[in-house]
Design a protein around this motif. Structure first.
Motif: not given
Length: 188
Positions: A8-14, A43-44, A48-49, A56-58
């Motif tokens: 899921t590529g949405s930055p929104s929580l909702r 993801l952190p 990412l950037l 580890p998460a990536i």
């Protein structure tokens, strides 16, 4: 059964996009598939950037993509393209990360003017990552998704029918790729 990863590529929580993706995941789980959901917003951001694939998460997220038999890629459409969050993550994947996989692109947006964003924006990137088979994607208007009430996610019957057909096509493609005998019969 197949291992299916939902990105899921949405930055929104909702997120309506995440609600749609989870709905599709639930449908696929009912078929006995092992479905995992990866919310890219979790993801952190610094890793990412900065393209820190050693984080580890990536590294775990990249391994999840590589280990999957099939991938659902869900994104909101912003400014006529898929989300920057999704782009940053896709850029971290090895060049052949989707090789041999069935991929289902899903997109949500506020206007039908963005209807072709899957084909003109997202599909070329998925192909460049080696996707074996990209099934017919689906764009769903934001107004057709209820992500807050706890009721049905798709409030529009036409959208429900379209998503049902889209999931059925993806389901069939996953089955064919997973069973070489079936795939041979399909091409005969």
């Amino acid at each position: 059964m197949a291992r299916i990863l939902i990105l899921t590529g949405s930055p929104s929580l909702r997120s309506r996009t995440s609600a749609l993706a989870l709905h599709v995941g639930d449908e696929l789980s009912l078929d006995g598939h092992d479905v995992e959901v990866l919310h890219l917003r979790g993801l952190p951001a610094p890793a990412l950037l900065s393209a820190d694939t050693a984080d580890p998460a990536i590294a775990a997220a990249v391994r999840a993509v590589i280990a999957a038999d099939a991938v659902v890629v869900a994104t909101p459409i912003y400014k006529a393209s898929y989300s920057g969050l999704l782009k940053v993550f896709l850029d971290l994947l090895p060049q052949a990360a989707l090789q041999g996989k069935v991929v289902l692109p899903l997109a949500t947006g506020g206007t039908i003017a963005h209807l072709l964003a899957i084909d003109y924006g997202l599909r070329p990137v998925l192909v460049s990552l080696g996707a074996r088979h990209i099934t017919a994607g689906r764009f769903v208007l934001d107004t057709h998704i209820d992500h807050l009430s706890g009721g049905p996610v798709l409030v529009d019957q036409t959208s429900r029918d379209c998503i049902d057909r889209t999931v059925a096509g993806f389901r069939d493609a996953v089955r064919l790729v997973g069973d070489p005998a079936d795939a041979a019969l399909a091409t005969a």
